[in-house]
Enzyme design. Sequence first.
Site, PDB file in Angstrom:
ATOM      1  N   ASP A  39     -32.015 -17.776   6.038  1.00 55.76           N
ATOM      2  CA  ASP A  39     -31.359 -19.020   6.454  1.00 55.76           C
ATOM      3  C   ASP A  39     -32.360 -20.165   6.528  1.00 55.76           C
ATOM      4  O   ASP A  39     -32.053 -21.299   6.181  1.00 55.76           O
ATOM      5  CB  ASP A  39     -30.697 -18.857   7.831  1.00 55.76           C
ATOM      6  CG  ASP A  39     -29.502 -17.932   7.759  1.00 55.76           C
ATOM      7  OD1 ASP A  39     -29.037 -17.666   6.629  1.00 55.76           O
ATOM      8  OD2 ASP A  39     -29.036 -17.463   8.810  1.00 55.76           O
ATOM      9  N   GLU A 116     -14.541   3.427 -17.558  1.00 51.75           N
ATOM     10  CA  GLU A 116     -14.914   2.520 -16.467  1.00 51.75           C
ATOM     11  C   GLU A 116     -13.986   2.728 -15.279  1.00 51.75           C
ATOM     12  O   GLU A 116     -12.822   3.050 -15.465  1.00 51.75           O
ATOM     13  CB  GLU A 116     -14.756   1.053 -16.935  1.00 51.75           C
ATOM     14  CG  GLU A 116     -15.381   0.775 -18.269  1.00 51.75           C
ATOM     15  CD  GLU A 116     -15.203  -0.687 -18.724  1.00 51.75           C
ATOM     16  OE1 GLU A 116     -14.471  -1.426 -18.042  1.00 51.75           O
ATOM     17  OE2 GLU A 116     -15.810  -1.054 -19.742  1.00 51.75           O
ATOM     18  N   LYS A 118     -11.349   1.549 -12.616  1.00 52.20           N
ATOM     19  CA  LYS A 118     -10.413   0.423 -12.598  1.00 52.20           C
ATOM     20  C   LYS A 118     -10.471  -0.186 -11.202  1.00 52.20           C
ATOM     21  O   LYS A 118      -9.967   0.379 -10.232  1.00 52.20           O
ATOM     22  CB  LYS A 118      -8.999   0.889 -12.927  1.00 52.20           C
ATOM     23  CG  LYS A 118      -8.034  -0.280 -13.042  1.00 52.20           C
ATOM     24  CD  LYS A 118      -6.707   0.155 -13.633  1.00 52.20           C
ATOM     25  CE  LYS A 118      -5.803  -1.026 -13.894  1.00 52.20           C
ATOM     26  NZ  LYS A 118      -5.593  -1.913 -12.752  1.00 52.20           N
ATOM     27  N   ASP A 120      -9.977  -2.471  -7.971  1.00 55.24           N
ATOM     28  CA  ASP A 120      -8.775  -3.020  -7.370  1.00 55.24           C
ATOM     29  C   ASP A 120      -9.098  -4.354  -6.715  1.00 55.24           C
ATOM     30  O   ASP A 120      -9.347  -4.441  -5.524  1.00 55.24           O
ATOM     31  CB  ASP A 120      -8.238  -2.029  -6.336  1.00 55.24           C
ATOM     32  CG  ASP A 120      -6.771  -2.246  -6.087  1.00 55.24           C
ATOM     33  OD1 ASP A 120      -6.181  -3.098  -6.769  1.00 55.24           O
ATOM     34  OD2 ASP A 120      -6.223  -1.571  -5.210  1.00 55.24           O
ATOM     35  N   TYR A 239     -16.598  -6.816 -16.735  1.00 52.40           N
ATOM     36  CA  TYR A 239     -16.327  -5.693 -17.631  1.00 52.40           C
ATOM     37  C   TYR A 239     -15.866  -6.112 -19.022  1.00 52.40           C
ATOM     38  O   TYR A 239     -15.534  -5.274 -19.841  1.00 52.40           O
ATOM     39  CB  TYR A 239     -15.295  -4.737 -17.024  1.00 52.40           C
ATOM     40  CG  TYR A 239     -14.072  -5.420 -16.427  1.00 52.40           C
ATOM     41  CD1 TYR A 239     -13.185  -6.116 -17.232  1.00 52.40           C
ATOM     42  CD2 TYR A 239     -13.820  -5.346 -15.064  1.00 52.40           C
ATOM     43  CE1 TYR A 239     -12.069  -6.735 -16.696  1.00 52.40           C
ATOM     44  CE2 TYR A 239     -12.694  -5.966 -14.509  1.00 52.40           C
ATOM     45  CZ  TYR A 239     -11.832  -6.668 -15.332  1.00 52.40           C
ATOM     46  OH  TYR A 239     -10.734  -7.285 -14.806  1.00 52.40           O
ATOM     47  N   LYS A 327      -4.135   5.634 -13.970  1.00 50.43           N
ATOM     48  CA  LYS A 327      -4.039   5.432 -12.524  1.00 50.43           C
ATOM     49  C   LYS A 327      -4.096   6.776 -11.808  1.00 50.43           C
ATOM     50  O   LYS A 327      -3.689   7.809 -12.350  1.00 50.43           O
ATOM     51  CB  LYS A 327      -2.697   4.758 -12.204  1.00 50.43           C
ATOM     52  CG  LYS A 327      -2.511   3.409 -12.863  1.00 50.43           C
ATOM     53  CD  LYS A 327      -2.986   2.316 -11.941  1.00 50.43           C
ATOM     54  CE  LYS A 327      -2.556   0.950 -12.402  1.00 50.43           C
ATOM     55  NZ  LYS A 327      -1.190   0.595 -12.098  1.00 50.43           N
ATOM     56  N   CYS A 421       9.981 -16.974  20.561  1.00 50.68           N
ATOM     57  CA  CYS A 421       9.127 -15.828  20.884  1.00 50.68           C
ATOM     58  C   CYS A 421       9.947 -14.728  21.558  1.00 50.68           C
ATOM     59  O   CYS A 421      10.664 -15.002  22.532  1.00 50.68           O
ATOM     60  CB  CYS A 421       7.991 -16.286  21.803  1.00 50.68           C
ATOM     61  SG  CYS A 421       7.013 -14.905  22.413  1.00 50.68           S
ATOM     62  N   CYS A 424       8.787 -14.592  25.359  1.00 46.03           N
ATOM     63  CA  CYS A 424       8.931 -15.656  26.361  1.00 46.03           C
ATOM     64  C   CYS A 424       9.936 -16.734  25.968  1.00 46.03           C
ATOM     65  O   CYS A 424      10.218 -17.629  26.761  1.00 46.03           O
ATOM     66  CB  CYS A 424       7.585 -16.312  26.640  1.00 46.03           C
ATOM     67  SG  CYS A 424       7.032 -17.380  25.311  1.00 46.03           S
ATOM     68  N   CYS A 439       3.336 -18.254  18.730  1.00 42.46           N
ATOM     69  CA  CYS A 439       4.156 -18.670  19.868  1.00 42.46           C
ATOM     70  C   CYS A 439       3.361 -19.743  20.592  1.00 42.46           C
ATOM     71  O   CYS A 439       2.182 -19.582  20.849  1.00 42.46           O
ATOM     72  CB  CYS A 439       4.384 -17.473  20.785  1.00 42.46           C
ATOM     73  SG  CYS A 439       4.852 -17.964  22.443  1.00 42.46           S
ATOM     74  N   CYS A 444       3.492 -17.333  28.052  1.00 45.68           N
ATOM     75  CA  CYS A 444       4.063 -16.166  27.371  1.00 45.68           C
ATOM     76  C   CYS A 444       3.459 -14.874  27.942  1.00 45.68           C
ATOM     77  O   CYS A 444       2.247 -14.693  27.904  1.00 45.68           O
ATOM     78  CB  CYS A 444       3.782 -16.275  25.877  1.00 45.68           C
ATOM     79  SG  CYS A 444       4.288 -14.830  24.955  1.00 45.68           S
TER      80      CYS A 444
HETATM   81  S1  IVH Z   1     -10.157  -4.549 -19.102  1.00 41.98           S
HETATM   82  C1  IVH Z   1      -7.676  -6.025 -22.389  1.00 41.98           C
HETATM   83  N1  IVH Z   1     -11.519  -3.165 -17.371  1.00 41.98           N
HETATM   84  O1  IVH Z   1      -6.775  -4.183 -14.657  1.00 41.98           O
HETATM   85  C2  IVH Z   1      -8.603  -5.672 -21.323  1.00 41.98           C
HETATM   86  N2  IVH Z   1      -9.566  -4.295 -16.629  1.00 41.98           N
HETATM   87  O2  IVH Z   1      -4.106  -3.834 -15.917  1.00 41.98           O
HETATM   88  C3  IVH Z   1      -8.120  -6.094 -19.988  1.00 41.98           C
HETATM   89  N3  IVH Z   1      -9.112  -4.051 -14.228  1.00 41.98           N
HETATM   90  O3  IVH Z   1      -6.007  -7.541 -15.257  1.00 41.98           O
HETATM   91  C4  IVH Z   1      -8.948  -5.777 -18.859  1.00 41.98           C
HETATM   92  N4  IVH Z   1     -10.862  -2.820 -13.762  1.00 41.98           N
HETATM   93  O4  IVH Z   1      -7.600  -7.010 -13.381  1.00 41.98           O
HETATM   94  C5  IVH Z   1     -10.445  -3.939 -17.583  1.00 41.98           C
HETATM   95  N5  IVH Z   1     -12.859  -1.929 -15.914  1.00 41.98           N
HETATM   96  C6  IVH Z   1     -11.788  -2.706 -16.132  1.00 41.98           C
HETATM   97  C7  IVH Z   1     -10.901  -3.058 -15.086  1.00 41.98           C
HETATM   98  C8  IVH Z   1      -9.786  -3.860 -15.384  1.00 41.98           C
HETATM   99  C9  IVH Z   1      -9.788  -3.414 -13.275  1.00 41.98           C
HETATM  100  C10 IVH Z   1      -7.850  -4.803 -14.016  1.00 41.98           C
HETATM  101  C11 IVH Z   1      -7.856  -6.223 -14.514  1.00 41.98           C
HETATM  102  C12 IVH Z   1      -6.699  -6.343 -15.448  1.00 41.98           C
HETATM  103  C13 IVH Z   1      -5.870  -5.168 -15.087  1.00 41.98           C
HETATM  104  C14 IVH Z   1      -5.115  -4.693 -16.287  1.00 41.98           C
END
Ligand code: IVH
Length: 682
Positions: A39, A116, A118, A120, A239, A327, A421, A424, A439, A444
């Site tokens: 900082d 890779e 996926k 979230d 990615y 998934k 509320c 109250c 509220c 309250c």
């Molecule tokens: S590739 C055409 N790689 O999944 C390629 N997507 O259902 C498009 N996501 O909107 C994306 N991890 O938000 C890719 N390793 C990964 C990912 C990834 C998460 C998400 C991304 C995309 C959605 C597609």
Amino acid sequence: MTNKDTAAERVKTLKTAIDYHNRRYHQLDAPEITDAKYDDLMRELQALETEFPSLAAPDSPTQRVGAPPLNKFAPVAHLTPMLSLANAFSAEEIREFDLRCRRFLGSEASIRYIVEPKLDGLAVNLDYERGAFVVGSTRGDGTVGEDVTLNLRTIPAIPLVIPRGRDDAPEGAAVPTVPERIEVRGEVCMEREAFRNLNRRREAEGEAPFANPRNAAAGSLRQLDSRVTAKRPLTMFCYAIGAAQGVAFRTQGEVLRALSAWGFTVNELIKPAADIEECIRYYHRIGEIRDGLPYEIDGIVIKVDDLSLQERLGFVARSPRWALACKFASIGEQTLIDAIIVQVGRTGVLTPVAVMRPVRVGGVMVGRATLHNQDEIDRKDIRIGDTVIVQRAGDVIPEVVEVVKALRTGAEEPFVMPMLCPECGSRIVRLDGEAAHRCIGMACPAQIRERIAHFASRGGLDIEGLGEKMVTQLVTNGLIADPADLYFLTGEQLLGLERIADKSASNLLAAIDRSKTPALDRLIYALGIRHVGEATAKRLSSTYGTLTALAAATPEELEKIRDIGPEVATSIAGFFREPTNLRVIEKLTRAGLAPREVSRPQTAPLTGKSFVFTGTLHRMSRGEAKALVESLGGYVTSAITKTTDYVVAGDAAGSKLDKARRDGIAILDEEAFFALTRDQMQ
Ligand code: IVH
């Protein structure tokens, strides 16, 4: 050398150091200096840039602190569309995907893939022109997204400039040429631990917690005030690339290596797979370690590695033929929502809670789940009577993941926040820019209960035996209406309550009595001032030393304290201007509550005062003088700003002295400075 030359040198050194420490902290997870030291570096750089605006580079680390709020986000068209992915849920569907690809390509041979996690989070697009980050946007409808550049600039994992060569690149790692223009794509996420800490902080400060890390990331990125985003612990994993001019890649592996060499964060679990069976093994393995990862993922993505094959495979509708999202099966349980009730917190925030048929989720019986707020209910379209999937988010908090719409009968009822509320009957309001309904009733009972429970809680005055149940009983029986009433309770009153024996009554009275000499920071926290969590309470305690000094502070003074922004300052000052609060504080004092002394200046008039030194001091070094000011509650900056209170001019003071004269700032010579500090120390 002129003053400006010296400043330019220092700016350069600071920038390199801060960039280095950012990387150690955010990317390598191996910080070398304390947050406080960091900082200090940032503040020094900020002060120099304020003094010499021309030295503020567009990629300066200070640019990550956020900019003034926008009215709304502007639309941005992506150069190439941001696509979605076809889904699969089993090994069988994954093999079908591989077959489809090979049939399309007319190939017998196995295809090499990249696998890779996926992630979230929230997909975003970063547009770089000649290496500089110019525009960043959300995915939107895939063609046009929202301009969230200012917010993205605050995320430490996003390079503001793609370096032309990096001193800290791993040895032997070639840094590919910086392209004319490139769209870098990835996911903005919040790590689980950061999410938990953020929610803990929000709850302590009377704010509604976020439902899960994804929502927290999305909510943080869609802030109109980027200074808010800057305080949220966001990160980004890259990615993919979109349009690219001036670079050519042959494989997805090459793309990821270049992104990593340019300083983007690429997930460490990404790897090549020689054939589809290896992809399936990866899918299972990641499924096993998923819960232990520091960030949330909801599956894996399989991509054909060779970009020329990707091109041949092309797209169907809005998904590429060359990629597949696999998934993980939901780990949630199904149950029925019987009712949605509304709970009122200590700051009046209304939280809708689903009351469900109890189910066992991950070994624990779950019968209730917070639905957070009306927006969250609307987004998931949750209705009373719905069958839903419940999961335990962030390992502990039960969460309604989704509605099983196929099981709807038509008898389900939408939920609407009450206008009055439920506790109250006061009016419910929703302030601009807030997800929460509140509220506004001062009296309250729910707020009273929660305020007293907070006062007595662990982080507060830690009164043993005074949990939610006991507080409710005391409030309902009219024995207490504010925290101060606790100190006037008698044994007789307690014995008049149901299920209270002699022993527990005297234990409770003893515990209440023991809480009369709290540490000041505990008391400040216990008062339940909005936005004041434990850390802020500590800072206020060490800055002001007494409750009286804190109560007298103006918002302007409070804002000078580290980490206290305008919103928090207004809330604190407002709290101590409210007659009801002052009455409670006065009653607490009358009851004999006296916080322990803090070994800091008691009524330090140097508190929050800012000093600038210029020229040479004779009696001590700059470092010692700075420490002296800080020990008295003040602080030192290197440049004169609007908030500078004193300029201390030693021998051969330069342009700062002239500026101080021009700006009408109090100027002290060395003697006057020491006289001032001596006065304070007595
Ligand atoms: S590739 C055409 N790689 O999944 C390629 N997507 O259902 C498009 N996501 O909107 C994306 N991890 O938000 C890719 N390793 C990964 C990912 C990834 C998460 C998400 C991304 C995309 C959605 C597609």
